[in-house]
Scaffold this motif. Structure first.
Motif, short mmCIF file in Angstrom:
data_model
loop_
_atom_site.label_atom_id
_atom_site.label_comp_id
_atom_site.label_asym_id
_atom_site.label_seq_id
_atom_site.Cartn_x
_atom_site.Cartn_y
_atom_site.Cartn_z
N UNK A 99 -40.29 -11.25 10.34
CA UNK A 99 -39.38 -11.02 11.45
C UNK A 99 -37.95 -10.73 10.97
N UNK A 100 -37.78 -10.52 9.68
CA UNK A 100 -36.47 -10.14 9.15
C UNK A 100 -35.45 -11.24 9.21
N UNK A 101 -35.89 -12.50 9.20
CA UNK A 101 -34.97 -13.64 9.25
C UNK A 101 -34.56 -13.98 7.81
N UNK A 102 -33.28 -14.07 7.53
CA UNK A 102 -32.83 -14.31 6.14
C UNK A 102 -33.34 -15.65 5.61
N UNK A 103 -33.87 -15.64 4.40
CA UNK A 103 -34.32 -16.84 3.72
C UNK A 103 -33.82 -16.79 2.28
N UNK A 104 -33.78 -17.92 1.58
CA UNK A 104 -33.37 -17.89 0.17
C UNK A 104 -34.35 -17.07 -0.66
N UNK A 105 -33.88 -16.53 -1.76
CA UNK A 105 -34.75 -15.84 -2.70
C UNK A 105 -35.74 -16.85 -3.27
N UNK A 106 -37.04 -16.50 -3.26
CA UNK A 106 -38.04 -17.48 -3.67
C UNK A 106 -39.21 -16.80 -4.35
N UNK A 107 -40.08 -17.63 -4.97
CA UNK A 107 -41.32 -17.16 -5.58
C UNK A 107 -42.33 -18.30 -5.50
N UNK A 108 -43.63 -17.94 -5.52
CA UNK A 108 -44.71 -18.90 -5.37
C UNK A 108 -45.46 -19.09 -6.69
N UNK A 109 -45.80 -20.34 -6.97
CA UNK A 109 -46.70 -20.67 -8.07
C UNK A 109 -47.89 -21.39 -7.46
N UNK A 110 -49.02 -20.73 -7.41
CA UNK A 110 -50.24 -21.29 -6.80
C UNK A 110 -51.19 -21.79 -7.90
N UNK A 111 -51.64 -23.00 -7.76
CA UNK A 111 -52.59 -23.58 -8.70
C UNK A 111 -53.83 -24.06 -7.94
N UNK A 112 -54.99 -23.78 -8.50
CA UNK A 112 -56.24 -24.25 -7.90
C UNK A 112 -56.54 -25.69 -8.28
N UNK A 113 -56.09 -26.10 -9.46
CA UNK A 113 -56.32 -27.47 -9.93
C UNK A 113 -55.01 -28.01 -10.50
N UNK A 114 -54.85 -29.33 -10.50
CA UNK A 114 -53.62 -29.91 -11.07
C UNK A 114 -53.44 -29.50 -12.53
N UNK A 115 -52.18 -29.24 -12.89
CA UNK A 115 -51.78 -28.90 -14.26
C UNK A 115 -52.42 -27.61 -14.78
N UNK A 116 -52.92 -26.79 -13.87
CA UNK A 116 -53.50 -25.51 -14.28
C UNK A 116 -52.40 -24.61 -14.85
N UNK A 117 -52.67 -24.02 -15.99
CA UNK A 117 -51.72 -23.09 -16.60
C UNK A 117 -51.87 -21.72 -15.95
N UNK A 118 -50.76 -21.15 -15.51
CA UNK A 118 -50.78 -19.81 -14.90
C UNK A 118 -49.94 -18.89 -15.77
N UNK A 119 -50.46 -17.72 -16.07
CA UNK A 119 -49.81 -16.85 -17.04
C UNK A 119 -48.55 -16.19 -16.52
N UNK A 120 -48.33 -16.23 -15.22
CA UNK A 120 -47.14 -15.58 -14.67
C UNK A 120 -45.97 -16.55 -14.52
N UNK A 121 -46.15 -17.78 -14.97
CA UNK A 121 -45.09 -18.80 -14.85
C UNK A 121 -44.58 -19.17 -16.23
N UNK A 122 -43.25 -19.07 -16.41
CA UNK A 122 -42.60 -19.40 -17.68
C UNK A 122 -41.47 -20.38 -17.39
N UNK A 123 -41.39 -21.44 -18.20
CA UNK A 123 -40.29 -22.40 -18.05
C UNK A 123 -39.50 -22.47 -19.34
N UNK A 124 -38.19 -22.30 -19.24
CA UNK A 124 -37.27 -22.47 -20.35
C UNK A 124 -36.27 -23.57 -19.98
N UNK A 125 -35.37 -23.85 -20.88
CA UNK A 125 -34.46 -24.98 -20.66
C UNK A 125 -33.67 -24.85 -19.37
N UNK A 126 -33.16 -23.67 -19.09
CA UNK A 126 -32.27 -23.51 -17.94
C UNK A 126 -32.77 -22.53 -16.89
N UNK A 127 -34.05 -22.16 -16.94
CA UNK A 127 -34.58 -21.30 -15.89
C UNK A 127 -36.10 -21.38 -15.88
#
Length: 1082
Positions: free
Chosen positions: A117-145
């Motif tokens: 509906x074109x309502x402004x929202x914060x910039x966001x992204x989704x990380x979907x996991x099927x099981x707890x602690x599942x590693x997903x190849x599109x998710x990277x974590x560094x110290x500050x991002x």
């Protein structure tokens, strides 16, 4: 026939919700529901039918009561599918569509619908996991991002579980602000969040939304809709700040109604339509002049607002009649049918008065604006280690962190980067001082090797200091100096490699190490904030807090890029707003960095070099010659005013004593170094726990009892500090003094007198007897140096008034321009309010509600901004496009719903600018000498003669020194009269007390706590004087950045301003058809 039955028995409204949501076990609804349903019944057109838990959970839908209109919403344990079946069977008018309520349980679907509906929202992204602690190849974590599908989110960022019923939301903070994580949760007692300084990695046990953190000025806004054309907003203190829930005497959370902008009203309409929820609550974030929806809650009512209950009952009545009895009139009767004895709310008991410092100017004065420019708090003397490096390990670090570019410099600030540097340095530095050979280094002499080894040892000591890392306190720059071509490793051609680089390590500590807090910028700044809260805002019986909590206070805090300044700003905010907890969340939530305005001396570098050259000439000459432009009446007009007549004689003594101090500290450092050589192998340093460090308020008695330097500074660093001063103060080969080092000598003397005086206490073992002599030398230096420092420090910013004015205007040009914009915006806002109030008085007999008047005020201000954006007038355009007008977030109390606020129209603007010594001196010099400019044609100075004398005798503008401008409005004076707006100026010398001046009882006590008191404010004008805003503007404007030079704020892509069309504006002004006929309608 059906209509006749409804007219006889009334329209049946079914309330099909869980009892816990309406507390209906004894037919006593929760307050909002009871208030609204009672009002609906008072119209005489409705019957209220409550289903109850037994019916909802146990009975088949066929036996549920039959109703015409249905109020039903999901909660824990509620059979939503069963309610859907009932609605399909009986087909009542459903206030909130049931099928759409499934969307509200999944934050992913909520955001998808908002985007649709074109309502402004914060910039966001989704990380979907099927099981707890599942590693997903599109998710990277560094110290500050973190990076999700290539979309990078720098800290601070927000982490939300995808399930809306999971309220454990995390905010992760950058290492540059101290790191850590804040956990938000549903209120437990008086807390709604907790800060965890040790947590730095994100969760992985489920699926999460990562979104950009929106700084909102420490305020959350909750919007409540009742149909698409009605929206009510309330604001509260954000749990992000300190997690303490503000409650009234009845134990309920304190919220205050605020006005919505037209664009926000359109967003409320869109949310209502998008989710098919006529009664709906959602969370709004206001950031940099824009608004974003970050959560949609479904059915929500406002608490404790009789005006809101009236409005909601009227809106729901029209909905029900339009749906089930359109033949009946929905016009609101002139007098509402219910009689509600609203409790009398306690008022503020405000009194109108002028300044408590200068004196009152009658009962008609109102404070409109407070502008303060404040120097940062106490810190250890700055240290800089500079050396040329050729070691491969260090050159490899340069390439690693600059993207393999051999000619580009790099800066190391993060914990990971500094740990890499520390590991490399540990391998290069010999374990003992006697082994000064450094692997991989070639030199022409043992002396060079020894000096290089000592500097590397100092780098290692600084990096190891305190047992933690924080880039806000330590920065390392590596700049390539030489490079050569070498063959690539794969044999395919050549590539460049650096062979020599310049390493510069800059370090300062907020006194100090593990004990930043007690040594004491935080304490000083927090105390000063508390003083401002209770003394700078006349007329508020509870200080500033009442004004701020009721959204009649527009507060913005700016800081330079330096860590010490940022932390001072955060600590001040903590005291000003009576916040609790650690400084990191406060810093990120409330403090804005503006290095272009509050950092840097580049604009005046040429003039400052000329001033220093002239100052050096005066000091080093045996016969000091003063210019003739001074006089006994105006001694500050002379070149080098304030310098002692025997300055040249003091310099050799200063150098001699400095060498003696350095020699004593060197002995202690050697002994410390030998002990360190016997310790266990090096370990990886843990991450910096800034919150724990800043929260520690006790003196580290263990180190003091052991005769060690206070805080985390060891003797090796103490020696490095004094050795550098000895080397830089006097060049023996050239027989030349460097008078620019005198302020640094003074800084170190004052620091050691205040924080290391315990080193000469009686009863210490023989090892520390040398420290007693060291301390005596420091005392001698302090007195000798003080004579020089009094003259040197002020004269660094100009050797005479004309030069001080020129340098000051260049350094503080942007800040001066911003101050003028602050004052002008405040005046324009006050004029708008005054004009509106005048129109209200003239048209008091009309049926216009206060709501319409408030909306017209808001629309008028925003329409002016919109029109301004379309005009080519540079001055007005830039004024309204400055950060304070378009980009900054504003909250304004809605007077229609502020029943317990006596003066809802009152509004005060506060702007706080935290900076360094250079900007304080520069601003003060412009205020003192702006009348000397030829454009002023003989005008008197803005500062009175007695204040000029006091300033000429002021030793320095020390830590936490400040300049305050307060603007008052005399409401009994005509709008066009220049005397309607008065400026009051005060200043404080800050913690300007010699550590040796401890005869006073309070000073002695503070000295024992390793801090110095902040001097109170002093007048810059005579008592009873009247400085108008017009005169202030005219005299300052020639030295300030013009409004048109301020860059306009960036407009996010897809944002077209407040109004999409003139038709929309007209519709928003006339939100509801019955507002013209009923006082207080919305």
């Amino acid at each position: 026939m059906e209509n006749e039955e409804r007219e006889e028995g009334g329209i049946k409204i079914g309330v099909c919700v869980m009892e816990k949501k309406v507390k209906c076990g004894s037919e006593a609804f929760s307050a909002p529901m009871e208030q609204i349903l009672d009002r609906l019944q008072a119209f005489g057109e409705f019957q209220i039918v409550f289903f109850g838990d037994k019916v909802i959970l146990e009975d088949p839908v066929e036996s549920w009561p039959i109703c015409d209109c249905l109020i039903a919403f999901h909660s824990s344990g509620y059979p939503l599918e069963k309610a859907e079946a009932y609605a399909a069977l009986r087909k009542p008018f459903v206030v909130n569509e049931l099928a759409q309520q499934h969307l509200l349980h999944d934050r992913r679907k909520v955001y998808e619908r908002l985007e649709m509906y074109g309502i402004p929202i914060p910039r966001y992204a989704l990380v979907n996991r099927d099981t707890p602690n599942q590693e997903v190849d599109y998710f990277v974590e560094q110290e500050d991002f973190v990076e999700v599908h290539g979309k990078r989110f720098w800290k601070p960022f927000v982490e939300k579980p995808i399930h809306a019923d999971d309220h454990r939301i995390m905010i992760y903070y950058p290492s540059s602000a101290g790191g850590g994580m804040k956990e938000l949760f549903r209120k437990v007692g008086n807390r709604s969040s907790e800060f965890h300084p040790e947590v730095r990695r994100v969760r992985r046990e489920g699926s999460y939304i990562y979104e950009e953190f929106m700084p909102t000025g420490g305020t959350d806004v909750k919007v409540y809709t009742v149909g698409p054309e009605y929206a009510h907003a309330e604001a509260r203190k954000s749990p992000v700040v300190d997690g303490v829930v503000m409650r009234n005497p009845d134990g309920k959370e304190v919220r205050y109604p605020v006005l919505l902008t037209p664009s926000e009203k359109q967003m409320a309409r869109d949310v209502c339509i998008a989710f098919r929820q006529l009664v709906c609550g959602f969370d709004l974030l206001r950031c940099e002049g824009r608004s974003y929806v970050c959560d949609v809650n479904g059915w929500s009512f406002v608490k404790n607002s009789h005006k809101y209950y009236d409005d909601t009952a009227c809106v729901l009545r029209k909905m029900f009649l339009d749906a089930k009895a359109p033949h009946l009139s929905s016009t609101i009767p002139p007098t509402l049918p219910w009689k509600v004895n609203e409790p009398i709310q306690p008022s503020e008991g405000l009194t109108r008065q002028g300044s408590g410092i200068i004196g009152t100017f009658g009962q008609s004065e109102e404070l409109r604006c407070v502008i303060a420019i404040i120097r940062h708090g106490d810190r250890t003397p700055k240290q800089k280690v500079k050396l040329k490096v050729t070691e491969e390990k260090l050159l490899n670090l340069l390439l690693k962190y600059n993207g393999e570019r051999p000619r580009s410099e790099t800066k190391l600030k993060s914990a990971i980067q500094l740990q890499d540097l520390l590991d490399a340095t540990r391998m290069l530095v010999p374990r003992t001082r006697h082994a000064f050979f450094v692997p991989g280094r070639e030199s022409d002499s043992d002396a060079e090797d020894l000096e290089h080894s000592e500097k590397l040892r100092q780098v290692k000591a600084v990096l190891e200091e305190g047992g933690h890392f924080s880039g806000i306190y330590r920065k390392v720059q590596l700049k390539p100096l030489k490079w050569v071509k070498v063959s690539k490793g794969n044999g395919e051609g050549d590539e460049e490699r650096p062979v020599e680089a310049l390493m510069v390590l800059k370090c300062f500590r907020f006194n100090s190490g593990v004990n930043y807090y007690h040594l004491r910028p935080s304490m000083q700044a927090e105390e000063l904030g508390r003083y401002f809260r209770n003394n700078m805002y006349p007329g508020e019986g509870t200080g500033l807090l009442r004004l701020h909590s009721t959204y009649r206070h527009d507060l913005k805090i700016y800081s330079s890029d330096e860590g010490r300044v940022q932390m001072s700003a955060a600590a001040f905010a903590k005291g000003l707003l009576d916040l609790e907890g650690q400084l990191t969340p406060i810093l990120v939530s409330l403090v804005s960095k503006d290095s272009s305005m509050l950092d840097g001396l580049d604009n005046a570098s040429t003039e400052m070099e000329e001033a220093k050259a002239r100052l050096n000439e005066i000091i080093t000459s045996h016969a000091r010659k003063l210019q003739t432009n001074g006089s006994s009446e105006f001694p500050w007009m002379a070149d080098g005013a304030g310098l002692p007549s025997n300055a040249s004689e003091l310099l050799p003594t200063l150098v001699k004593l400095t060498k003696k101090v350095t020699a004593q500290v060197e002995l202690l450092a050697k002994d410390e170094d030998e002990k360190l050589a016997k310790t266990i192998p090096y370990a990886v340093l843990p991450p910096y726990d800034q919150a724990k460090a800043l929260g520690k308020t006790n003196i580290d008695v263990g180190r003091i009892a052991a005769g060690l330097p206070c805080g985390s500074e060891g003797f090796l660093l103490m020696y490095a500090r004094w050795k550098k001063l000895e080397r830089d103060l006097y060049n023996e080969r050239k027989e030349r003094f460097d008078i620019t080092q005198i302020p640094d000598v003074y800084d170190s003397c004052k620091y050691d007198l205040l924080h290391n005086s315990h080193l000469n206490l009686d009863g210490l073992d023989e090892l520390f007897k040398v420290a007693q002599a060291c301390s005596e030398f420091i005392h001698m230096i302090f007195f000798k140096y003080f004579l020089l420092a009094d003259g040197v420090i002020p004269n660094e910013y100009g050797i005479n008034p004309q030069q001080k004015l020129k340098i000051g205007s260049k350094i503080a040009r942007r800040l001066l321009g911003k101050i003028l914009i602050d004052l002008r915006n405040t005046r324009e806002e006050a004029i708008t309010v005054a004009e509106l109030k005048s129109n209200q008085d003239q048209n008091s007999a009309s049926f216009k509600s206060r709501k319409d008047d408030s909306d017209q005020l808001l629309l008028k201000q925003q329409t002016k901004n919109e029109d301004t954006r379309r005009t080519s007038s540079t001055s007005e355009k830039s004024l309204d496009q400055d950060d304070d007008d378009d980009k900054e977030t504003k909250y304004r109390l809605d007077p229609k719903y502020a029943a317990n606020v006596r003066t809802p129209e009152r509004h005060v603007r506060t702007r706080l600018y935290f900076t360094s010594e250079s900007h304080i001196h520069s601003l003060m010099n412009v205020l003192r000498y702006c009348n000397l400019d030829e454009s002023q044609q003989g005008e008197d100075s803005l500062i009175c003669h007695s204040a000029m004398e006091r300033l000429s005798k002021t030793r320095e503008l020390d830590y936490m020194s400040y300049i305050v401008l307060r603007m008052f409005e005399n409401t009994e004076v005509a709008l066009e009269d220049p005397k309607r707006y008065r400026i009051e100026m005060t200043f404080s010398r800050g913690a300007d007390l010699s550590p040796l001046e401890n005869n006073d009882g309070e000073a002695a006590s503070l000295h024992q706590e390793h801090t110095l008191p902040i001097m109170g404010p002093e007048r810059l004008q005579e008592v009873g004087s009247y400085l108008t805003l017009e005169k202030m503007e005219n005299m300052i404007r020639p030295f300030a950045m013009p409004a048109e030079d301020f860059p306009p704020p960036a407009i996010p892509q897809g944002f077209s301003g407040y109004f999409r069309s003139a038709g929309m504006l007209e519709r928003l002004v006339n939100l509801w058809p019955f507002h013209k006929h009923a006082n207080g309608s919305k």
